[in-house]
Design a protein around this motif. Structure first.
Motif, PDB file in Angstrom:
ATOM      1  N   ILE A  30       0.849  -1.193   0.000  1.00 56.01           N
ATOM      2  CA  ILE A  30       0.000   0.000   0.000  1.00 56.01           C
ATOM      3  C   ILE A  30       0.888   1.248   0.000  1.00 56.01           C
ATOM      4  O   ILE A  30       1.595   1.511   0.974  1.00 56.01           O
ATOM      5  N   THR A  32       1.718   5.026   0.532  1.00 59.30           N
ATOM      6  CA  THR A  32       1.138   6.005   1.462  1.00 59.30           C
ATOM      7  C   THR A  32       1.658   7.408   1.152  1.00 59.30           C
ATOM      8  O   THR A  32       1.230   8.033   0.190  1.00 59.30           O
ATOM      9  N   TYR A  39      -0.775  10.032   5.857  1.00 62.14           N
ATOM     10  CA  TYR A  39      -1.006   8.823   5.064  1.00 62.14           C
ATOM     11  C   TYR A  39      -0.211   7.630   5.594  1.00 62.14           C
ATOM     12  O   TYR A  39      -0.716   6.504   5.623  1.00 62.14           O
ATOM     13  N   TYR A  40       1.033   7.859   6.001  1.00 59.55           N
ATOM     14  CA  TYR A  40       1.903   6.742   6.392  1.00 59.55           C
ATOM     15  C   TYR A  40       1.392   6.019   7.643  1.00 59.55           C
ATOM     16  O   TYR A  40       1.227   4.789   7.636  1.00 59.55           O
ATOM     17  N   GLY A  43      -1.826   4.296   6.868  1.00 60.82           N
ATOM     18  CA  GLY A  43      -1.529   3.136   6.028  1.00 60.82           C
ATOM     19  C   GLY A  43      -1.061   1.948   6.841  1.00 60.82           C
ATOM     20  O   GLY A  43      -1.417   0.801   6.552  1.00 60.82           O
ATOM     21  N   ALA A  74       2.591  -1.141   4.556  1.00 56.73           N
ATOM     22  CA  ALA A  74       2.498   0.266   4.192  1.00 56.73           C
ATOM     23  C   ALA A  74       3.871   0.723   3.701  1.00 56.73           C
ATOM     24  O   ALA A  74       4.875   0.538   4.388  1.00 56.73           O
ATOM     25  N   ASN A  83       1.599   7.344  -5.930  1.00 50.77           N
ATOM     26  CA  ASN A  83       0.876   6.100  -5.644  1.00 50.77           C
ATOM     27  C   ASN A  83       0.055   5.649  -6.843  1.00 50.77           C
ATOM     28  O   ASN A  83      -0.002   4.453  -7.158  1.00 50.77           O
ATOM     29  N   GLY A  95      -3.007   2.090  -2.920  1.00 50.10           N
ATOM     30  CA  GLY A  95      -2.341   3.293  -2.449  1.00 50.10           C
ATOM     31  C   GLY A  95      -3.339   4.348  -2.009  1.00 50.10           C
ATOM     32  O   GLY A  95      -4.536   4.264  -2.299  1.00 50.10           O
ATOM     33  N   PHE A  96      -2.822   5.347  -1.306  1.00 46.54           N
ATOM     34  CA  PHE A  96      -3.619   6.481  -0.865  1.00 46.54           C
ATOM     35  C   PHE A  96      -3.542   7.584  -1.924  1.00 46.54           C
ATOM     36  O   PHE A  96      -2.484   7.825  -2.510  1.00 46.54           O
ATOM     37  N   LEU A 268      -8.456   5.165  -0.523  1.00 49.83           N
ATOM     38  CA  LEU A 268      -7.660   3.970  -0.780  1.00 49.83           C
ATOM     39  C   LEU A 268      -8.094   3.430  -2.139  1.00 49.83           C
ATOM     40  O   LEU A 268      -9.266   3.091  -2.328  1.00 49.83           O
TER      41      LEU A 268
END
Length: 333
Positions: A30, A32, A39-40, A43, A74, A83, A95-96, A268
């Protein structure tokens, strides 16, 4: 069969079980954002929630409620655009991204103008809102977007989603870039210019309270300008990735009342090539009761990741697996 034979049989059975478990394990990366952003860590929470490696304790016994055999991780990245490109190129499974960036990528418009559209980009879930802030000097005489005419306004840096959003908002209120003295600065740079009296207003997209704005408001009198009314309503009809939002009173120093605005979703996303059953399982795991408690306890934004908000502001098609889950949950007709 003697004891030695039984031991050998068990050893063979165990080795087959290990091979079987290894074969059933799948990995899910994923994308982030930077490690200092939102985000991280979000994630990381999601990766833990949807993972369920072979041999995990069952959900009902307090173990993982994720997808059987899935190991999600993540991955730190450059954010939304990176992403989407990673998913498109096969470097990431999901991904975000901001909902506006996802829309532009999937349709080949906005930031993706002149580039091949990422037509297979699909939505798993809308996670939480990222509010559109329009910050103005208190003495600049700016009470609405229309009042920006003739003012010194930062629209954010070139290549940013905020810049495209700002242009769309200006247009909705009857203005263009030519109607303002436009500058293209990051929010912290724009805030510095405002401190020096060289900037009247600036746009920022992100969760509140935003650090650069909070610091500015603690030192200078600023106002948060509403983005509301029939113009904003029409914007939401035209661009489905926008949603209504409110910045509560007291979010920033000197902000005595709620301020109505728009938001884009932190989402997402994945590729249409991902298996339907896998994405169905991921969506189901995200909104499991145990997972929801983990989200709420794990991060301030985690409290906003709910089934009620999962389908809001969807600017791109849902992945079939996610769509099936939301229909079963009564969130899509």
């Amino acid at each position: 069969m003697n004891i030695r034979g039984l031991v050998a049989a068990f050893a063979v059975a165990a080795s087959f079980a290990q091979v079987s478990a290894a074969q059933e394990m799948s990995f899910f990366r994923i994308g982030t954002g930077g490690t200092a952003g939102t985000y991280y860590p979000i994630g990381g929470l999601i990766a833990n929630a949807i993972s369920n490696p072979p041999g995990s304790r069952p959900c009902e016994d307090g173990g993982s409620c994720g997808v059987p055999g899935l190991v999600a991780t993540a991955v730190a990245s450059n954010g939304s655009v990176g992403n989407v490109n990673g998913i498109n190129g096969g470097a990431m499974e999901a991904g975000f991204t901001q909902s506006d960036v996802a829309y532009w990528a999937q349709t080949g418009t906005g930031l993706w103008e002149g580039q091949p559209a990422v037509e297979k980009l699909r939505l798993i879930a809308n996670l939480y809102p990222e509010s559109i802030h329009l910050v103005a000097r208190a003495d600049a005489g700016i009470a609405s977007v229309a009042d920006l005419k003739g003012k010194r306004v930062s629209l954010d840096e070139p290549g940013s989603g905020t810049l495209v959003d700002a242009k769309i908002i200006l247009e909705a209120f009857g203005l263009s870039e030519a109607d303002v003295t436009a500058e293209y600065l990051k929010p912290d740079q724009a805030a510095d210019r405002m401190r020096d009296g060289a900037m009247d207003a600036f746009f920022f997209v992100g969760g509140f309270p935003a650090g650069a704005i909070a610091e500015l408001a603690s030192q200078h009198e600023v106002t948060l300008v509403p983005i509301a009314g029939p113009e904003a309503d029409k914007l939401r009809e035209t661009y489905t990735f926008f949603a209504t939002d409110t910045v509560p009173a007291g979010t920033y120093d000197g902000q005595d009342a709620d301020v109505a605005t728009l938001s884009v979703g932190a989402q997402l996303v994945t590729s249409a090539d991902q298996p339907e059953e896998l994405v169905y399982g991921i969506a189901k795991a995200l909104y499991n009761e145990n997972t929801q408690k983990l989200f709420a306890a794990g991060h301030a934004k985690g409290k906003l990741i709910t089934l009620d908000s999962a389908t809001q502001g969807a600017g791109i098609p849902f992945h079939p697996g996610a769509e099936r889950f939301y229909r079963e949950a009564g969130k899509l007709e």
